[in-house]
Design a protein around this motif. Structure first.
Motif, PDB file in Angstrom:
ATOM      1  N   HIS A  83     -22.276 -29.649  50.106  1.00  0.00           N
ATOM      2  CA  HIS A  83     -22.628 -28.909  51.301  1.00  0.00           C
ATOM      3  C   HIS A  83     -24.545 -29.487  50.545  1.00  0.00           C
ATOM      4  N   GLN A  92     -21.814 -35.377  52.883  1.00  0.00           N
ATOM      5  CA  GLN A  92     -22.232 -35.146  54.366  1.00  0.00           C
ATOM      6  C   GLN A  92     -22.520 -35.745  54.960  1.00  0.00           C
ATOM      7  N   ARG A 100     -33.617 -20.954  57.603  1.00  0.00           N
ATOM      8  CA  ARG A 100     -33.820 -19.873  56.061  1.00  0.00           C
ATOM      9  C   ARG A 100     -34.988 -19.707  55.589  1.00  0.00           C
ATOM     10  N   LYS A 147     -36.827 -26.924  54.402  1.00  0.00           N
ATOM     11  CA  LYS A 147     -36.945 -26.799  55.790  1.00  0.00           C
ATOM     12  C   LYS A 147     -37.729 -27.044  55.935  1.00  0.00           C
ATOM     13  N   SER A 201     -35.340 -16.364  58.433  1.00  0.00           N
ATOM     14  CA  SER A 201     -34.438 -15.761  57.600  1.00  0.00           C
ATOM     15  C   SER A 201     -34.582 -15.466  56.816  1.00  0.00           C
ATOM     16  N   VAL A 214     -31.805 -12.578  61.929  1.00  0.00           N
ATOM     17  CA  VAL A 214     -31.410 -12.309  63.804  1.00  0.00           C
ATOM     18  C   VAL A 214     -29.665 -12.376  63.512  1.00  0.00           C
ATOM     19  N   ASP A 272     -31.980 -32.796  53.758  1.00  0.00           N
ATOM     20  CA  ASP A 272     -30.838 -31.141  54.244  1.00  0.00           C
ATOM     21  C   ASP A 272     -29.379 -31.942  54.751  1.00  0.00           C
ATOM     22  N   MET A 324     -26.329 -31.307  56.374  1.00  0.00           N
ATOM     23  CA  MET A 324     -26.810 -31.648  56.925  1.00  0.00           C
ATOM     24  C   MET A 324     -27.778 -30.899  58.289  1.00  0.00           C
ATOM     25  N   ASN A 325     -27.496 -29.727  58.713  1.00  0.00           N
ATOM     26  CA  ASN A 325     -27.913 -28.777  58.917  1.00  0.00           C
ATOM     27  C   ASN A 325     -27.654 -28.631  60.640  1.00  0.00           C
ATOM     28  N   LEU A 326     -26.722 -27.529  60.182  1.00  0.00           N
ATOM     29  CA  LEU A 326     -26.189 -27.276  61.487  1.00  0.00           C
ATOM     30  C   LEU A 326     -26.794 -26.156  62.904  1.00  0.00           C
ATOM     31  N   GLU A 386     -26.048 -26.776  66.849  1.00  0.00           N
ATOM     32  CA  GLU A 386     -25.721 -24.689  67.418  1.00  0.00           C
ATOM     33  C   GLU A 386     -26.338 -25.083  68.827  1.00  0.00           C
TER      34      GLU A 386
HETATM   35  C1  GDG Z   1     -26.281 -25.963  53.539  1.00  0.00           C
HETATM   36  C2  GDG Z   1     -27.022 -26.842  54.033  1.00  0.00           C
HETATM   37  C3  GDG Z   1     -26.092 -27.533  55.583  1.00  0.00           C
HETATM   38  C4  GDG Z   1     -30.361 -19.202  60.142  1.00  0.00           C
HETATM   39  N1  GDG Z   1     -30.968 -18.289  60.527  1.00  0.00           N
HETATM   40  C5  GDG Z   1     -30.212 -17.154  60.826  1.00  0.00           C
HETATM   41  C6  GDG Z   1     -28.581 -17.389  61.330  1.00  0.00           C
HETATM   42  N2  GDG Z   1     -28.604 -18.863  60.437  1.00  0.00           N
HETATM   43  C7  GDG Z   1     -27.252 -19.969  60.332  1.00  0.00           C
HETATM   44  C8  GDG Z   1     -28.123 -20.891  61.324  1.00  0.00           C
HETATM   45  C9  GDG Z   1     -26.818 -21.764  60.289  1.00  0.00           C
HETATM   46  C10 GDG Z   1     -27.135 -21.073  59.527  1.00  0.00           C
HETATM   47  O1  GDG Z   1     -27.754 -19.899  58.939  1.00  0.00           O
HETATM   48  C11 GDG Z   1     -27.575 -22.102  59.289  1.00  0.00           C
HETATM   49  O2  GDG Z   1     -26.958 -23.300  57.944  1.00  0.00           O
HETATM   50  P1  GDG Z   1     -27.817 -24.989  57.734  1.00  0.00           P
HETATM   51  O3  GDG Z   1     -26.919 -26.093  58.118  1.00  0.00           O
HETATM   52  O4  GDG Z   1     -29.047 -25.418  58.749  1.00  0.00           O
HETATM   53  O5  GDG Z   1     -29.051 -24.553  56.404  1.00  0.00           O
HETATM   54  P2  GDG Z   1     -28.688 -23.947  55.014  1.00  0.00           P
HETATM   55  O6  GDG Z   1     -27.341 -22.729  55.320  1.00  0.00           O
HETATM   56  O7  GDG Z   1     -29.747 -24.554  54.071  1.00  0.00           O
HETATM   57  O8  GDG Z   1     -26.917 -24.875  55.081  1.00  0.00           O
HETATM   58  C12 GDG Z   1     -27.455 -27.116  54.810  1.00  0.00           C
HETATM   59  C13 GDG Z   1     -24.759 -26.511  55.611  1.00  0.00           C
HETATM   60  O9  GDG Z   1     -24.965 -25.833  54.203  1.00  0.00           O
HETATM   61  C14 GDG Z   1     -23.197 -26.714  55.891  1.00  0.00           C
HETATM   62  O10 GDG Z   1     -22.808 -27.352  55.004  1.00  0.00           O
HETATM   63  O11 GDG Z   1     -25.548 -28.077  56.770  1.00  0.00           O
HETATM   64  O12 GDG Z   1     -27.852 -29.379  54.960  1.00  0.00           O
HETATM   65  O13 GDG Z   1     -28.001 -26.450  53.542  1.00  0.00           O
HETATM   66  O14 GDG Z   1     -26.051 -21.607  61.555  1.00  0.00           O
HETATM   67  O15 GDG Z   1     -27.171 -20.386  62.789  1.00  0.00           O
HETATM   68  N3  GDG Z   1     -28.237 -17.215  61.669  1.00  0.00           N
HETATM   69  C15 GDG Z   1     -28.057 -15.644  62.247  1.00  0.00           C
HETATM   70  N4  GDG Z   1     -29.162 -15.102  61.596  1.00  0.00           N
HETATM   71  C16 GDG Z   1     -30.549 -15.655  61.539  1.00  0.00           C
HETATM   72  O16 GDG Z   1     -31.367 -15.412  61.287  1.00  0.00           O
HETATM   73  N5  GDG Z   1     -27.392 -14.770  62.331  1.00  0.00           N
END
Ligand code: GDG
Length: 473
Positions: A161, A192, A270, A275, A305, A347, A369, A371-373, A377
């Protein structure tokens, strides 16, 4: 269809995917439809005195609808060296190009290997001959090799990931050859982005004398390994529905009313040094400085978060964020305007789409990163008639796909400030055109596409093994 066995560090109940997010939704679908098994750590750390020896964990089994969830406890010693030490103190920083933050304590690798062996030992008796096993992320790179050592013949795929760095950065990890040999014990390795896949090919060719058999297939360590780029996506329909649901709409209206005189910018991350949060705040400050008309008219809401707060690099980051936000608000704020709203809390997920939709601009500016979801979103949550603008780091894996975003170099404070300013000013027609393109991409390559294309490739991967022992520490 074969039963799918998913293995990841953490396990989510597939019936509660709304709380867990996109990855869980995509995986829940395949698990539900094949009556699958999801295996991982229980999240419980048992003090060694109470739990006995390191490397011994109690197994818990839960039936969640058609899916079996099996989790294992970790002893304090294993958790600290496997999770905090090697996974998050070595692999996470190095894979995000941060050698300066890595803690190459030789002791950690033993715990990392021990937990992978523990997972293999506890999982192997639960496996059926025609299972297809899908292992996730950097915590579990050697798992296939450990399963093979126990005699498992099933097809095993791995998805990383996070990014894979170039060979010279990887080579800084003591034991990198062991780690990469373990990665090559899978039948299929998924990345990715094309950039990560390129680094993998380059590493095995230069460090392990791999020979490319055909595109995406190499002969290395006495077997053939297949690798590909499978950019992860979100469940667009699920997220759009969340934006239209009562909680999403209520949040949207609250934000619009509260900030009716301002243009909102949003960041959702996060708290993690990958980031680029301080860089983002500095770019926002630069914009306020350089374009005085944006003062009082732009507000940045940064949701940060809490994450891994027991890893020391994260504590330093928190202090830096607090002091930057304080300084920006102190220097630029007015009695009736606070430039930055910094929210260091989680949140609730149903509220996120409303916040995204109320924001004219999203700042997704990681230094690196996988990907960065959040970028995806944000796009999914927009109103197509009046969409916001995505400012995206060129160093996020998502930048390979999301060409209609405003791409920035987060290290370039002035350049990023200029792009944020441009985003705030962008005319409706251009915003709509960019959003249409972005929406098309995230729909075509959504979470279901990701799951299906990986599993399809794994099903077709031709395993050719010639019996070389995988692991020699
Ligand atoms: C790893 C890789 C890759 C964030 N703050 C809150 C919250 N979030 C959710 C977001 C999103 C998820 O967490 C974060 O996903 P990301 O992809 O941006 O980043 P990582 O956590 O680092 O994930 C990344 C991913 O794995 C998937 O393969 O894209 O590159 O580092 O869904 O919405 N959700 C809630 N409250 C928050 O305060 N509910």
């Amino acid at each position: 269809m074969s039963r799918i066995v998913v293995v990841s560090n953490r396990v989510a109940d597939p019936r509660k995917t709304a709380a867990a997010g996109g990855l869980a939704v995509a995986l829940a679908d395949v698990l539900n439809s094949t009556g699958g098994l999801w295996f991982g750590w229980s999240g419980k750390v048992v003090e060694t005195a109470e739990g006995g020896k390191a490397g011994e964990g109690t197994v818990h089994t839960h039936q969640a609808g058609p899916v079996k969830l099996v989790t294992v406890d970790l002893s304090r010693e294993d958790h600290d060296s496997f999770y905090l030490g090697y996974s998050n103190g070595v692999l996470w920083p190095v894979f995000h190009y941060r050698l300066d933050l890595a803690d190459f304590d030789a002791g950690y690798i033993g715990g990392y290997r021990r937990v992978n062996q523990l997972f293999a030992r506890k999982l192997q008796p639960l496996l059926q001959d025609d299972d297809v096993i899908w292992v996730h992320d950097y915590h579990l790179i050697p798992l296939a090799a450990e399963l093979r050592a126990l005699g498992c013949q099933q097809r095993i795929g791995f998805f990383l990931h996070i990014p894979l760095p170039p060979p010279l950065i990887l080579a800084a990890i003591p034991g990198h050859d062991w780690l990469m040999r373990g990665l090559c014990a899978y039948d299929l390795v998924g990345f990715q982005s094309q950039a990560d896949l390129g680094h993998f090919g380059h590493y095995i060719e230069t460090e392990a004398h791999a020979q490319q058999v055909e595109a995406g297939r190499w002969r290395v360590f006495g077997r053939v390994v297949q690798a590909g780029a499978f950019p992860i996506g979100i469940d667009v329909d699920e997220f759009t529905a969340l934006a239209e649901a009562p909680e999403g709409r209520e949040m949207f209206h609250r934000m619009r009313n509260e900030y009716s005189r301002r243009k909102l910018l949003v960041g959702v991350d996060r708290v993690d040094y990958s980031k680029g949060l301080p860089h983002r705040l500095r770019a926002f400050r630069e914009m306020l400085q350089k374009y005085p008309e944006t003062r009082k008219s732009a507000t940045l809401i940064q949701i940060a978060s809490p994450s891994r707060e027991n890893v020391s690099a994260y504590t330093d980051l928190l202090h830096e964020m607090e002091s930057l936000c304080g300084a920006i608000n102190g220097n630029y704020g007015e009695l009736d305007w606070m430039p930055v709203r910094y929210i260091h809390r989680n949140v609730a997920r149903p509220r996120l789409p409303g916040i995204y939709r109320a924001a004219r601009v999203a700042l997704v500016t990681p230094l690196r990163d996988g990907m960065n979801l959040v970028a995806k979103e944000y796009i999914a949550a927009q109103d197509p008639a009046d969409p916001g603008v995505l400012v995206l780091s060129r160093f996020a894996g998502a930048a390979e796909q999301l060409k209609e975003a405003l791409l920035v170099n987060p290290y370039d404070t002035e350049g990023t400030a200029g792009a944020i300013h441009l985003a705030l000013q962008m005319p409706l027609e251009e915003r709509q055109a960019r959003h249409r393109g972005l929406m098309e991409t995230i729909r075509r390559y959504d979470g279901h596409w990701w799951c299906d294309s990986f599993l399809d490739a794994l099903g077709k991967a031709k395993a050719e093994e010639t019996g070389t022992p995988w692991l020699r520490l």
